[in-house]
Design an enzyme around this catalytic site. Structure first.
Site, PDB file in Angstrom:
ATOM      1  N   GLY A  48       0.858  -1.204   0.000  1.00  0.00           N
ATOM      2  CA  GLY A  48       0.000   0.000   0.000  1.00  0.00           C
ATOM      3  C   GLY A  48       0.878   1.233   0.000  1.00  0.00           C
ATOM      4  O   GLY A  48       0.719   2.136   0.819  1.00  0.00           O
ATOM      5  N   ASP A 111      -2.595  -6.672  -7.518  1.00  0.00           N
ATOM      6  CA  ASP A 111      -3.460  -6.961  -6.375  1.00  0.00           C
ATOM      7  C   ASP A 111      -2.676  -7.636  -5.241  1.00  0.00           C
ATOM      8  O   ASP A 111      -2.357  -8.825  -5.318  1.00  0.00           O
ATOM      9  CB  ASP A 111      -4.612  -7.849  -6.845  1.00  0.00           C
ATOM     10  CG  ASP A 111      -5.590  -8.142  -5.722  1.00  0.00           C
ATOM     11  OD1 ASP A 111      -5.440  -7.546  -4.627  1.00  0.00           O
ATOM     12  OD2 ASP A 111      -6.495  -8.968  -5.935  1.00  0.00           O
ATOM     13  N   ALA A 112      -2.423  -6.857  -4.189  1.00  0.00           N
ATOM     14  CA  ALA A 112      -1.632  -7.358  -3.054  1.00  0.00           C
ATOM     15  C   ALA A 112      -2.306  -8.535  -2.350  1.00  0.00           C
ATOM     16  O   ALA A 112      -1.644  -9.299  -1.643  1.00  0.00           O
ATOM     17  CB  ALA A 112      -1.402  -6.233  -2.046  1.00  0.00           C
ATOM     18  N   TYR A 235     -17.239   4.477  12.653  1.00  0.00           N
ATOM     19  CA  TYR A 235     -15.851   4.028  12.541  1.00  0.00           C
ATOM     20  C   TYR A 235     -15.525   2.963  13.598  1.00  0.00           C
ATOM     21  O   TYR A 235     -15.647   1.772  13.331  1.00  0.00           O
ATOM     22  CB  TYR A 235     -14.843   5.205  12.585  1.00  0.00           C
ATOM     23  CG  TYR A 235     -13.546   4.764  11.952  1.00  0.00           C
ATOM     24  CD1 TYR A 235     -13.239   5.070  10.632  1.00  0.00           C
ATOM     25  CD2 TYR A 235     -12.669   3.921  12.645  1.00  0.00           C
ATOM     26  CE1 TYR A 235     -12.091   4.589  10.030  1.00  0.00           C
ATOM     27  CE2 TYR A 235     -11.525   3.433  12.051  1.00  0.00           C
ATOM     28  CZ  TYR A 235     -11.233   3.763  10.757  1.00  0.00           C
ATOM     29  OH  TYR A 235     -10.112   3.265  10.163  1.00  0.00           O
ATOM     30  N   VAL A 275      -6.884  13.637   5.543  1.00  0.00           N
ATOM     31  CA  VAL A 275      -7.480  13.556   4.210  1.00  0.00           C
ATOM     32  C   VAL A 275      -6.712  12.509   3.409  1.00  0.00           C
ATOM     33  O   VAL A 275      -5.497  12.612   3.254  1.00  0.00           O
ATOM     34  CB  VAL A 275      -7.377  14.914   3.480  1.00  0.00           C
ATOM     35  CG1 VAL A 275      -8.007  14.818   2.102  1.00  0.00           C
ATOM     36  CG2 VAL A 275      -7.998  16.026   4.297  1.00  0.00           C
TER      37      VAL A 275
HETATM   38  P1  NAI Z   1      -4.902   5.336   0.830  1.00  0.00           P
HETATM   39  O1  NAI Z   1      -6.161   5.133   0.066  1.00  0.00           O
HETATM   40  O2  NAI Z   1      -4.205   6.649   0.681  1.00  0.00           O
HETATM   41  O3  NAI Z   1      -3.809   4.202   0.427  1.00  0.00           O
HETATM   42  C1  NAI Z   1      -4.157   2.884   0.187  1.00  0.00           C
HETATM   43  C2  NAI Z   1      -3.027   2.146  -0.489  1.00  0.00           C
HETATM   44  O4  NAI Z   1      -3.435   0.783  -0.691  1.00  0.00           O
HETATM   45  C3  NAI Z   1      -2.631   2.689  -1.874  1.00  0.00           C
HETATM   46  O5  NAI Z   1      -1.229   2.569  -2.053  1.00  0.00           O
HETATM   47  C4  NAI Z   1      -3.343   1.712  -2.834  1.00  0.00           C
HETATM   48  O6  NAI Z   1      -2.724   1.604  -4.129  1.00  0.00           O
HETATM   49  C5  NAI Z   1      -3.186   0.422  -2.053  1.00  0.00           C
HETATM   50  N1  NAI Z   1      -4.131  -0.629  -2.426  1.00  0.00           N
HETATM   51  C6  NAI Z   1      -5.479  -0.636  -2.334  1.00  0.00           C
HETATM   52  N2  NAI Z   1      -5.967  -1.828  -2.761  1.00  0.00           N
HETATM   53  C7  NAI Z   1      -4.903  -2.578  -3.122  1.00  0.00           C
HETATM   54  C8  NAI Z   1      -4.742  -3.891  -3.636  1.00  0.00           C
HETATM   55  N3  NAI Z   1      -5.781  -4.707  -3.852  1.00  0.00           N
HETATM   56  N4  NAI Z   1      -3.482  -4.327  -3.916  1.00  0.00           N
HETATM   57  C9  NAI Z   1      -2.397  -3.522  -3.724  1.00  0.00           C
HETATM   58  N5  NAI Z   1      -2.498  -2.279  -3.213  1.00  0.00           N
HETATM   59  C10 NAI Z   1      -3.726  -1.813  -2.919  1.00  0.00           C
HETATM   60  O7  NAI Z   1      -5.229   5.010   2.340  1.00  0.00           O
HETATM   61  P2  NAI Z   1      -4.703   5.545   3.754  1.00  0.00           P
HETATM   62  O8  NAI Z   1      -5.673   6.526   4.281  1.00  0.00           O
HETATM   63  O9  NAI Z   1      -3.275   5.881   3.701  1.00  0.00           O
HETATM   64  O10 NAI Z   1      -4.912   4.208   4.619  1.00  0.00           O
HETATM   65  C11 NAI Z   1      -3.870   3.284   4.875  1.00  0.00           C
HETATM   66  C12 NAI Z   1      -4.125   2.639   6.221  1.00  0.00           C
HETATM   67  O11 NAI Z   1      -4.102   3.668   7.226  1.00  0.00           O
HETATM   68  C13 NAI Z   1      -5.481   1.945   6.327  1.00  0.00           C
HETATM   69  O12 NAI Z   1      -5.348   0.804   7.117  1.00  0.00           O
HETATM   70  C14 NAI Z   1      -6.318   2.990   7.067  1.00  0.00           C
HETATM   71  O13 NAI Z   1      -7.396   2.411   7.761  1.00  0.00           O
HETATM   72  C15 NAI Z   1      -5.278   3.550   8.014  1.00  0.00           C
HETATM   73  N6  NAI Z   1      -5.594   4.852   8.612  1.00  0.00           N
HETATM   74  C16 NAI Z   1      -6.058   5.902   7.843  1.00  0.00           C
HETATM   75  C17 NAI Z   1      -6.401   7.110   8.445  1.00  0.00           C
HETATM   76  C18 NAI Z   1      -6.889   8.282   7.663  1.00  0.00           C
HETATM   77  O14 NAI Z   1      -7.467   9.195   8.257  1.00  0.00           O
HETATM   78  N7  NAI Z   1      -6.651   8.357   6.381  1.00  0.00           N
HETATM   79  C19 NAI Z   1      -6.253   7.301   9.911  1.00  0.00           C
HETATM   80  C20 NAI Z   1      -5.649   6.177  10.597  1.00  0.00           C
HETATM   81  C21 NAI Z   1      -5.387   4.986   9.962  1.00  0.00           C
END
Ligand code: NAI
Length: 395
Positions: A48, A111-112, A235, A275
């Site tokens: 990710g 797809d990871a 959430y 965001v």
């Molecule tokens: P994001 O949407 O910015 O990043 C998601 C990543 O996962 C991207 O690199 C995307 O390409 C990858 N991805 C998605 N499906 C995939 C697949 N099938 N195969 C390979 N790669 C895949 O998300 P964000 O916000 O950075 O979230 C990451 C983690 O952080 C999650 O677990 C989220 O719950 C957690 N988190 C997010 C917060 C927020 O406010 N944004 C707060 C605290 C935790």
């Protein structure tokens, strides 16, 4: 091609290649300005890695401690006359900057959740990198095809048990309205656990372990969120919260395995609400983030993904520091967000917000500009009226 933002609900369907590269450079500059992270990771797998917290983790590892990184992500590549999704351009920019600095960086777009991508990752690690000392698991996905059953599980963002009504904002139109979300069925809850829970993280760690590609003493982290009572029904106490409980279960299981492998460790870091493409899709949360940003910016404690990850690595994981765990064994870099003076101020604003006073009472303006920056728009030094080539192949 002149590329302008095209916002459709909570996504922007265009992205600007040089804008995304400028956004990446800002994050690299921040990490370099903070100075080296002593004892930092050297061989890192980020699952990710192309946007949000995973991207910031990768930049922190590569430019904070010179780590070799393999990034796994799922992005739509660019085509002739059609921009890619922003993570594509982000990854190219990170990779180019790392290689220019003599730091190894390799990428896998696919797809990871699949066995195939895991095998491809293992092959790259075995060929180029050697045993991994940090695995960052930072996927946020709406669906998962289970690698053993072939069943497609779809995650939902819903409350459990009872309907939930609260205020929400259409961040594009600036309209505040009441929303009622019906509770998830048990099947939907189970599907969300399958997508956003810990099983796939465990599969990655098992695959690395079986291939003898985990360094003794390796660390693995995944990210979670808790937040204030305003958002708990959607959430923490909703379907995604249940998946995060499963992620914590996986953290304990992986931790036990890593402990017996040269004293390694695995845990969850609870991060701040920010965001991101993932968070903008959750009802109610963007309104909370807009209020939170207003309050934290006024207090001088606002952070973005890169500041959060720099603080996580430098004060909890490395630099001679040990993680400071909460009662559930989690690291908390949401600590500044959850300070009583911040949450009290949010609670004062929350019931007063309406369409008419949204700009005045919240940082919706900051929310919108940060949202657009994720797609490479609004970066200083970029002339958005100039033609730019959207088709940028991955090196
Ligand atoms: P994001 O949407 O910015 O990043 C998601 C990543 O996962 C991207 O690199 C995307 O390409 C990858 N991805 C998605 N499906 C995939 C697949 N099938 N195969 C390979 N790669 C895949 O998300 P964000 O916000 O950075 O979230 C990451 C983690 O952080 C999650 O677990 C989220 O719950 C957690 N988190 C997010 C917060 C927020 O406010 N944004 C707060 C605290 C935790």
């Amino acid at each position: 091609m002149i590329i302008k933002p095209k916002v459709r609900g909570f996504v922007c369907v265009t992205a600007h290649p040089t804008g995304c590269a400028a956004h990446i450079q800002q994050q690299i500059d921040y990490i370099k300005a903070k100075g080296p992270i002593k004892g930092g990771p050297k061989n890192v797998l980020v699952i990710g890695a192309s946007t949000g917290f995973g991207l910031a983790s990768r930049i922190t590892a590569a430019f904070g401690s010179g780590a070799a990184t393999l990034g796994v992500f799922f992005e739509r590549p660019s085509e002739e006359g059609r921009p890619a999704t922003p993570g594509w351009y982000n990854t190219i920019a990170v990779t180019n900057a790392a290689r220019a600095a003599g730091i190894y960086a390799q990428n896998l777009n696919g797809d990871a959740f699949s066995g195939e991508i895991k095998q491809q990752a293992l092959a790259i690690i075995a060929r180029d990198m050697g045993p991994i000392d940090l695995v960052v698991y930072s996927l946020a996905s709406p669906r998962r095809t289970h690698p053993k059953t072939g069943v497609i599980h779809k995650s939902v963002l819903k409350p459990l048990g009872a309907p939930y009504t609260n205020q929400t904002v259409d961040t594009d139109k600036g309209i505040v309205s009441s929303i009622t979300i019906e509770p998830a069925t048990e099947t939907e809850a189970a599907d969300t656990i399958s997508v956003m829970g810990g099983e796939d993280w465990e599969m990655w760690m098992q695959a690395l372990s079986d291939a003898k590609l985990l360094a003794p003493g390796a660390t693995s982290i995944a990210y979670s969120y808790i937040g204030p009572t305003h958002t708990w029904p959607i959430y923490k106490d909703g379907t995604i919260g249940r998946a995060k409980i499963d992620l914590e279960r996986a953290a304990r299981a992986i931790d036990a395995q890593l402990k017996s492998h040269g004293g390694g460790r695995a845990f969850i870091s609870v991060n701040k609400a920010l965001v991101s493409q993932a968070s903008s899709a959750i009802p109610v949360v963007p309104l909370y983030i807009s209020i939170l940003y207003k309050v934290m910016k006024a207090k001088g404690t606002h952070e973005g993904c890169i500041e959060q990850m720099q603080r996580l690595f430098s004060t909890q994981l490395y630099n001679g520091n040990s993680p400071k765990f909460d009662s559930e064994g989690r690291v908390r870099v949401d600590d500044w967000e959850m300070r009583p003076e911040i949450q009290d101020a949010v609670s004062v604003i929350w019931p007063k917000v309406a369409t008419e006073n949204l700009v005045e009472l919240t940082d919706i303006t900051g929310y919108r500009s940060e949202f657009l920056r994720m797609f490479g728009f609004g970066l200083p030094g970029i002339d958005y009226e100039t033609e730019v080539e959207p088709h940028v192949p991955m090196a």
